[in-house]
Design a protein around this motif. Structure first.
Motif, PDB file in Angstrom:
ATOM      1  N   ASN A 106      57.336  66.255  53.878  1.00 30.37           N
ATOM      2  CA  ASN A 106      57.051  67.226  52.821  1.00 30.37           C
ATOM      3  C   ASN A 106      55.701  66.887  52.211  1.00 30.37           C
ATOM      4  O   ASN A 106      55.553  65.907  51.488  1.00 30.37           O
ATOM      5  N   LYS A 107      54.703  67.711  52.547  1.00 28.23           N
ATOM      6  CA  LYS A 107      53.333  67.386  52.151  1.00 28.23           C
ATOM      7  C   LYS A 107      53.149  67.363  50.636  1.00 28.23           C
ATOM      8  O   LYS A 107      52.319  66.617  50.114  1.00 28.23           O
ATOM      9  N   ALA A 108      53.902  68.187  49.909  1.00 24.02           N
ATOM     10  CA  ALA A 108      53.794  68.177  48.455  1.00 24.02           C
ATOM     11  C   ALA A 108      54.341  66.869  47.888  1.00 24.02           C
ATOM     12  O   ALA A 108      53.721  66.236  47.021  1.00 24.02           O
ATOM     13  N   MET A 109      55.506  66.435  48.377  1.00 27.26           N
ATOM     14  CA  MET A 109      56.086  65.168  47.946  1.00 27.26           C
ATOM     15  C   MET A 109      55.149  64.013  48.299  1.00 27.26           C
ATOM     16  O   MET A 109      54.942  63.073  47.519  1.00 27.26           O
ATOM     17  N   GLU A 125      49.009  72.143  44.521  1.00 30.09           N
ATOM     18  CA  GLU A 125      50.149  72.803  43.890  1.00 30.09           C
ATOM     19  C   GLU A 125      51.043  73.396  44.971  1.00 30.09           C
ATOM     20  O   GLU A 125      50.572  73.737  46.057  1.00 30.09           O
ATOM     21  N   GLU A 126      52.304  73.544  44.647  1.00 26.77           N
ATOM     22  CA  GLU A 126      53.204  74.337  45.477  1.00 26.77           C
ATOM     23  C   GLU A 126      53.042  75.793  45.058  1.00 26.77           C
ATOM     24  O   GLU A 126      53.077  76.108  43.875  1.00 26.77           O
ATOM     25  N   VAL A 127      52.842  76.672  46.035  1.00 23.22           N
ATOM     26  CA  VAL A 127      52.645  78.096  45.730  1.00 23.22           C
ATOM     27  C   VAL A 127      53.698  78.923  46.457  1.00 23.22           C
ATOM     28  O   VAL A 127      54.180  78.534  47.523  1.00 23.22           O
ATOM     29  N   TYR A 128      54.031  80.076  45.858  1.00 29.20           N
ATOM     30  CA  TYR A 128      55.169  80.859  46.344  1.00 29.20           C
ATOM     31  C   TYR A 128      54.797  82.262  46.805  1.00 29.20           C
ATOM     32  O   TYR A 128      55.631  82.965  47.367  1.00 29.20           O
ATOM     33  N   ASN A 129      53.535  82.674  46.583  1.00 27.48           N
ATOM     34  CA  ASN A 129      53.063  83.988  47.008  1.00 27.48           C
ATOM     35  C   ASN A 129      51.541  84.022  46.921  1.00 27.48           C
ATOM     36  O   ASN A 129      50.910  83.043  46.476  1.00 27.48           O
ATOM     37  N   ILE A 157      45.712  76.088  52.503  1.00 22.85           N
ATOM     38  CA  ILE A 157      47.161  76.197  52.376  1.00 22.85           C
ATOM     39  C   ILE A 157      47.796  75.661  53.655  1.00 22.85           C
ATOM     40  O   ILE A 157      47.274  75.842  54.755  1.00 22.85           O
ATOM     41  N   LYS A 158      48.927  74.965  53.484  1.00 22.10           N
ATOM     42  CA  LYS A 158      49.610  74.325  54.610  1.00 22.10           C
ATOM     43  C   LYS A 158      51.117  74.431  54.408  1.00 22.10           C
ATOM     44  O   LYS A 158      51.601  74.324  53.281  1.00 22.10           O
ATOM     45  N   PRO A 159      51.870  74.613  55.480  1.00 27.45           N
ATOM     46  CA  PRO A 159      53.334  74.499  55.372  1.00 27.45           C
ATOM     47  C   PRO A 159      53.697  73.092  54.909  1.00 27.45           C
ATOM     48  O   PRO A 159      52.955  72.139  55.159  1.00 27.45           O
ATOM     49  N   PHE A 160      54.841  72.944  54.282  1.00 23.07           N
ATOM     50  CA  PHE A 160      55.259  71.635  53.799  1.00 23.07           C
ATOM     51  C   PHE A 160      55.531  70.660  54.933  1.00 23.07           C
ATOM     52  O   PHE A 160      55.298  69.460  54.795  1.00 23.07           O
ATOM     53  N   ALA A 161      56.043  71.142  56.072  1.00 26.87           N
ATOM     54  CA  ALA A 161      56.594  70.217  57.061  1.00 26.87           C
ATOM     55  C   ALA A 161      56.089  70.412  58.484  1.00 26.87           C
ATOM     56  O   ALA A 161      56.621  69.800  59.396  1.00 26.87           O
ATOM     57  N   SER A 162      55.065  71.235  58.711  1.00 24.45           N
ATOM     58  CA  SER A 162      54.592  71.441  60.085  1.00 24.45           C
ATOM     59  C   SER A 162      53.624  70.343  60.497  1.00 24.45           C
ATOM     60  O   SER A 162      52.952  69.733  59.664  1.00 24.45           O
ATOM     61  N   ALA A 163      53.538  70.123  61.802  1.00 17.25           N
ATOM     62  CA  ALA A 163      52.662  69.082  62.330  1.00 17.25           C
ATOM     63  C   ALA A 163      51.238  69.597  62.475  1.00 17.25           C
ATOM     64  O   ALA A 163      51.011  70.779  62.753  1.00 17.25           O
ATOM     65  N   LEU A 270      36.941  56.972  49.239  1.00 18.98           N
ATOM     66  CA  LEU A 270      37.938  57.372  50.222  1.00 18.98           C
ATOM     67  C   LEU A 270      38.957  58.297  49.570  1.00 18.98           C
ATOM     68  O   LEU A 270      39.544  57.959  48.540  1.00 18.98           O
ATOM     69  N   SER A 271      39.161  59.463  50.173  1.00 21.99           N
ATOM     70  CA  SER A 271      40.190  60.389  49.713  1.00 21.99           C
ATOM     71  C   SER A 271      41.288  60.460  50.764  1.00 21.99           C
ATOM     72  O   SER A 271      41.013  60.538  51.969  1.00 21.99           O
ATOM     73  N   PHE A 272      42.527  60.455  50.291  1.00 22.09           N
ATOM     74  CA  PHE A 272      43.688  60.540  51.172  1.00 22.09           C
ATOM     75  C   PHE A 272      43.965  62.001  51.517  1.00 22.09           C
ATOM     76  O   PHE A 272      44.031  62.853  50.631  1.00 22.09           O
ATOM     77  N   GLY A 273      44.115  62.279  52.826  1.00 21.36           N
ATOM     78  CA  GLY A 273      44.455  63.628  53.264  1.00 21.36           C
ATOM     79  C   GLY A 273      45.962  63.786  53.408  1.00 21.36           C
ATOM     80  O   GLY A 273      46.628  64.373  52.576  1.00 21.36           O
ATOM     81  N   GLU A 274      46.505  63.216  54.475  1.00 23.31           N
ATOM     82  CA  GLU A 274      47.952  63.227  54.698  1.00 23.31           C
ATOM     83  C   GLU A 274      48.288  62.140  55.704  1.00 23.31           C
ATOM     84  O   GLU A 274      47.383  61.518  56.283  1.00 23.31           O
ATOM     85  N   VAL A 275      49.586  61.913  55.922  1.00 25.38           N
ATOM     86  CA  VAL A 275      49.993  60.826  56.805  1.00 25.38           C
ATOM     87  C   VAL A 275      51.210  61.247  57.610  1.00 25.38           C
ATOM     88  O   VAL A 275      52.081  61.963  57.117  1.00 25.38           O
ATOM     89  N   ALA A 276      51.248  60.813  58.862  1.00 28.83           N
ATOM     90  CA  ALA A 276      52.393  61.042  59.742  1.00 28.83           C
ATOM     91  C   ALA A 276      52.876  59.698  60.267  1.00 28.83           C
ATOM     92  O   ALA A 276      52.159  58.697  60.197  1.00 28.83           O
ATOM     93  N   CYS A 277      54.103  59.686  60.807  1.00 28.25           N
ATOM     94  CA  CYS A 277      54.637  58.418  61.338  1.00 28.25           C
ATOM     95  C   CYS A 277      55.158  58.599  62.760  1.00 28.25           C
ATOM     96  O   CYS A 277      56.021  57.855  63.207  1.00 28.25           O
ATOM     97  N   ARG A 278      54.630  59.583  63.478  1.00 28.20           N
ATOM     98  CA  ARG A 278      55.023  59.798  64.878  1.00 28.20           C
ATOM     99  C   ARG A 278      53.774  59.692  65.751  1.00 28.20           C
ATOM    100  O   ARG A 278      52.680  59.402  65.265  1.00 28.20           O
ATOM    101  N   ILE A 279      53.931  59.949  67.034  1.00 36.34           N
ATOM    102  CA  ILE A 279      52.781  59.861  67.943  1.00 36.34           C
ATOM    103  C   ILE A 279      51.747  60.912  67.554  1.00 36.34           C
ATOM    104  O   ILE A 279      52.068  62.094  67.456  1.00 36.34           O
ATOM    105  N   PRO A 280      50.496  60.525  67.302  1.00 33.83           N
ATOM    106  CA  PRO A 280      49.478  61.497  66.901  1.00 33.83           C
ATOM    107  C   PRO A 280      49.029  62.377  68.055  1.00 33.83           C
ATOM    108  O   PRO A 280      49.189  62.019  69.232  1.00 33.83           O
ATOM    109  N   GLY A 281      48.460  63.529  67.702  1.00 33.05           N
ATOM    110  CA  GLY A 281      47.903  64.418  68.710  1.00 33.05           C
ATOM    111  C   GLY A 281      46.542  63.926  69.188  1.00 33.05           C
ATOM    112  O   GLY A 281      46.068  62.859  68.810  1.00 33.05           O
TER     113      GLY A 281
END
Length: 406
Positions: A106-109, A125-129, A157-163, A270-281
């Motif tokens: 969850n990218k917002a979390m 922010e989380e946005v709804y429309n 804008i990004k989905p919360f959970a897409s890769a 340094l600014s943090f973008g996002e983080v994953a814990c699986r095999i990267p693309g």
């Protein structure tokens, strides 16, 4: 040593690495792969990860895996992160392992946790429309002290959970919001544009400490990268390593590998973008293994094992301060046209001393190219090997714009 690794997803290279190591494993993946697994004597449990119900849950899956003696779960791709987290919570008797898995999904979390912990992040922010995105852009304009007539502040804008880049939209103006945003994309995360040089790190973690860290230089996100990092980023390695360990501590990561993306500004921030814990693309672990001379996929799996000894870690991983003299890079090839009929390899590529190989295949016939989601599926890679990172950068930028499919 783990009794058996549950590989969550499907990756033939990972399976081959486990077979070479002669380590016990079982693959947990969609029913589509079951026939192939039986045919090739691959231990397999069929499971639909997109279902979660009274009869499809981590307790049910654990029972199926108990027959194989599985006691460590390893997420191979994005949609299996929560499943691996749930299983490892059971295996380690620690519910926080699952909570940490939700941070990765969850990218917002994820952003809130990073902000609380003192990492530098953009406004989000989380946005709804669409109206919510417009309001966010207006507030961003105000924060940036924009005046009438200046261009709007950029918003992502990004989905919360897409890769990766799936569902990612860059909005440069209010009119972009109307034309690029679709109603079914909400709710999602809106965030400000982060300036700076973008790169990723691949940190192999055991016992809460970084045991080996690679830095991947992005030439162009979604198209090309090389390993190890170029000369300029290398001068920032200690700073990056310190911030990486801060991220590991903040997220409470004990075992496995993380793949965060960062932005380094001209002011050395340094600014943090996002983080994953699986095999990267981007075939990053493949490049990493070639550059540093180790089986990065095997190390990715094995670092999830809490029972791994220091001696085993040293055998698996390069030293923390390793610096290869040879750089390995690739450019991912996408057709430039909507319809293609043949593959054309330029003569200049064949004569280039840095050219290593390619895995491009000709189309079977005249082929129509569908619209891509995110960066879509590339048609293959062109791979390079050489001693000068600046020359590597030039080549990757050049061949990104070469049309290989006519």
């Amino acid at each position: 040593m783990a009794k058996c690794f549950a590989l969550m997803g499907w990756s033939l290279p990972v399976i081959e690495s486990m077979q070479k190591l002669n380590k016990p494993y079982v693959v947990v993946s969609y029913p589509d792969f079951e026939e192939y697994a039986k045919e090739h004597s691959i231990p397999f449990v069929s499971y639909a990860f997109n279902e979660w119900s009274d009869s499809s849950n981590s307790l049910d899956l654990k029972v199926k895996l108990d027959a194989f003696g599985a006691d460590v779960a390893v997420p191979l791709f994005e949609e299996t992160v929560e499943w691996a987290g749930a299983l490892n919570s059971l295996y380690r008797d620690d519910p926080r392992v699952l909570n940490r898995a939700f941070l990765f999904r969850n990218k917002a979390m994820m952003k809130r946790k990073a902000l609380i912990g003192g990492l530098r992040v953009g406004l989000f922010e989380e946005v709804y429309n669409k109206e919510g995105v417009k309001n966010f852009m207006n507030r961003l304009n105000q924060a940036n002290l924009q005046i009438d007539g200046e261009e709007d502040s950029w918003v992502h804008i990004k989905p919360f959970a897409s890769a990766g880049t799936v569902g990612h939209r860059l909005l440069r103006s209010q009119s972009d919001i109307d034309t690029k945003c679709q109603d079914d994309e909400f709710p999602c995360l809106a965030e400000s544009h982060l300036p700076g040089r973008e790169f990723s790190c691949e940190a192999f973690i055991h016992g809460g400490k970084i045991r080996f860290m690679n830095i991947t230089e992005y030439v162009k996100l979604g198209y090309s990268n090389f390993i190890p990092e170029g000369n300029y980023l290398h001068t920032k390695r200690e700073k990056i390593l310190k911030e990486m360990q801060k991220l590991v501590d903040l997220f409470g990561i004990q075992y496995g590998m993380i793949h965060p993306e960062w932005f380094l500004t001209e002011n050395d921030e340094l600014s943090f973008g996002e983080v994953a814990c699986r095999i990267p693309g981007g075939h990053i672990l493949e490049l990493c293994g070639q550059a540093y001379g180790f089986d990065a996929l095997a190390a990715f799996v094995m670092c999830h094992d809490p029972e791994l000894t220091e001696e085993e870690l040293q055998q698996l991983l390069p030293p923390l301060d390793a610096r290869p003299e040879t750089f390995y890079g690739n450019v991912m090839i996408y057709p430039h046209k909507n319809q293609i009929s043949k593959l054309v390899i330029p003569e200049e590529l064949k004569e280039e001393s840095y050219f290593l190989d390619h895995n491009l295949v000709p189309p079977l016939s005249s082929q129509k190219i569908s619209d891509r989601e995110g960066f879509g599926n590339h048609f293959g890679t062109v791979n390079f090997k050489g001693e000068d990172p600046d020359r590597m950068t030039e080549l990757l930028l050049h061949y990104e714009n070469v049309d290989f499919y006519h």
